[in-house]
Design a protein around this motif. Structure first.
Motif, PDB file in Angstrom:
ATOM      1  N   GLU A  30      -3.881 -15.164 113.448  1.00  0.00           N
ATOM      2  CA  GLU A  30      -4.357 -16.139 112.460  1.00  0.00           C
ATOM      3  C   GLU A  30      -3.451 -16.191 111.237  1.00  0.00           C
ATOM      4  N   ALA A  31      -3.022 -15.032 110.758  1.00  0.00           N
ATOM      5  CA  ALA A  31      -2.154 -14.991 109.577  1.00  0.00           C
ATOM      6  C   ALA A  31      -0.809 -15.641 109.869  1.00  0.00           C
ATOM      7  N   LEU A  32      -0.236 -15.358 111.032  1.00  0.00           N
ATOM      8  CA  LEU A  32       1.047 -15.955 111.410  1.00  0.00           C
ATOM      9  C   LEU A  32       0.927 -17.463 111.545  1.00  0.00           C
ATOM     10  N   THR A  33      -0.156 -17.910 112.160  1.00  0.00           N
ATOM     11  CA  THR A  33      -0.394 -19.347 112.332  1.00  0.00           C
ATOM     12  C   THR A  33      -0.539 -20.038 110.977  1.00  0.00           C
ATOM     13  N   GLU A  34      -1.310 -19.434 110.084  1.00  0.00           N
ATOM     14  CA  GLU A  34      -1.509 -20.013 108.753  1.00  0.00           C
ATOM     15  C   GLU A  34      -0.190 -20.175 107.994  1.00  0.00           C
ATOM     16  N   PRO A  39       3.239 -17.505 116.497  1.00  0.00           N
ATOM     17  CA  PRO A  39       2.714 -16.143 116.587  1.00  0.00           C
ATOM     18  C   PRO A  39       3.161 -15.379 117.826  1.00  0.00           C
ATOM     19  N   ILE A  40       3.345 -16.073 118.930  1.00  0.00           N
ATOM     20  CA  ILE A  40       3.776 -15.389 120.154  1.00  0.00           C
ATOM     21  C   ILE A  40       5.177 -14.823 119.971  1.00  0.00           C
ATOM     22  N   ASN A  41       6.091 -15.649 119.481  1.00  0.00           N
ATOM     23  CA  ASN A  41       7.464 -15.175 119.257  1.00  0.00           C
ATOM     24  C   ASN A  41       7.500 -14.007 118.278  1.00  0.00           C
ATOM     25  N   GLN A  42       6.730 -14.103 117.219  1.00  0.00           N
ATOM     26  CA  GLN A  42       6.746 -13.064 116.194  1.00  0.00           C
ATOM     27  C   GLN A  42       6.161 -11.749 116.711  1.00  0.00           C
ATOM     28  N   ILE A  43       5.063 -11.827 117.436  1.00  0.00           N
ATOM     29  CA  ILE A  43       4.442 -10.610 117.974  1.00  0.00           C
ATOM     30  C   ILE A  43       5.346  -9.976 119.030  1.00  0.00           C
ATOM     31  N   VAL A  44       5.959 -10.796 119.894  1.00  0.00           N
ATOM     32  CA  VAL A  44       6.896 -10.262 120.887  1.00  0.00           C
ATOM     33  C   VAL A  44       8.076  -9.588 120.188  1.00  0.00           C
ATOM     34  N   GLY A  45       8.597 -10.220 119.153  1.00  0.00           N
ATOM     35  CA  GLY A  45       9.696  -9.620 118.392  1.00  0.00           C
ATOM     36  C   GLY A  45       9.315  -8.273 117.824  1.00  0.00           C
ATOM     37  N   ILE A  55       6.310  -9.588 111.311  1.00  0.00           N
ATOM     38  CA  ILE A  55       4.926  -9.936 111.000  1.00  0.00           C
ATOM     39  C   ILE A  55       4.811 -10.217 109.509  1.00  0.00           C
ATOM     40  N   THR A  56       4.189 -11.337 109.184  1.00  0.00           N
ATOM     41  CA  THR A  56       4.004 -11.718 107.785  1.00  0.00           C
ATOM     42  C   THR A  56       3.113 -10.711 107.063  1.00  0.00           C
ATOM     43  N   SER A  57       3.316 -10.606 105.762  1.00  0.00           N
ATOM     44  CA  SER A  57       2.429  -9.759 104.964  1.00  0.00           C
ATOM     45  C   SER A  57       1.198 -10.544 104.506  1.00  0.00           C
TER      46      SER A  57
END
Length: 87
Positions: A30-34, A39-45, A55-57
């Protein structure tokens, strides 16, 4: 001074309740989407590299995801994939 022959008990401060991996993933997603990230690319990374800057703060998502081990995240994702796609 008390009786030194008796053992004293120390009651530790109650630990913060451990969040379920699925809940952590939901909140990080949710935070990444906002913030407009994929979010998939970021979590995989993050899983592949271990680098928390994927991951965003925003909404404390970075500190939240670092509370669970990357192998636990991968296990949760694989279990969900197998249960929903292969069974």
């Amino acid at each position: 001074m008390g009786d030194i022959s008796n053992t004293q008990y120390f009651r530790a401060v109650q630990e913060e309740k451990k969040m379920e991996v699925s809940q952590v993933l939901r909140e990080v997603y949710e935070a990444l989407t906002e913030k407009g990230y994929n979010p998939i690319n970021q979590i995989v990374g993050y899983i592949m590299s271990g680098d928390p800057t994927y991951i965003t703060s925003h909404k404390s998502a970075r500190s939240l995801i670092m509370k669970v081990e990357r192998d636990e995240i991968l296990e949760e994702l694989m279990e969900n994939y197998i249960n929903t796609r292969l069974k």
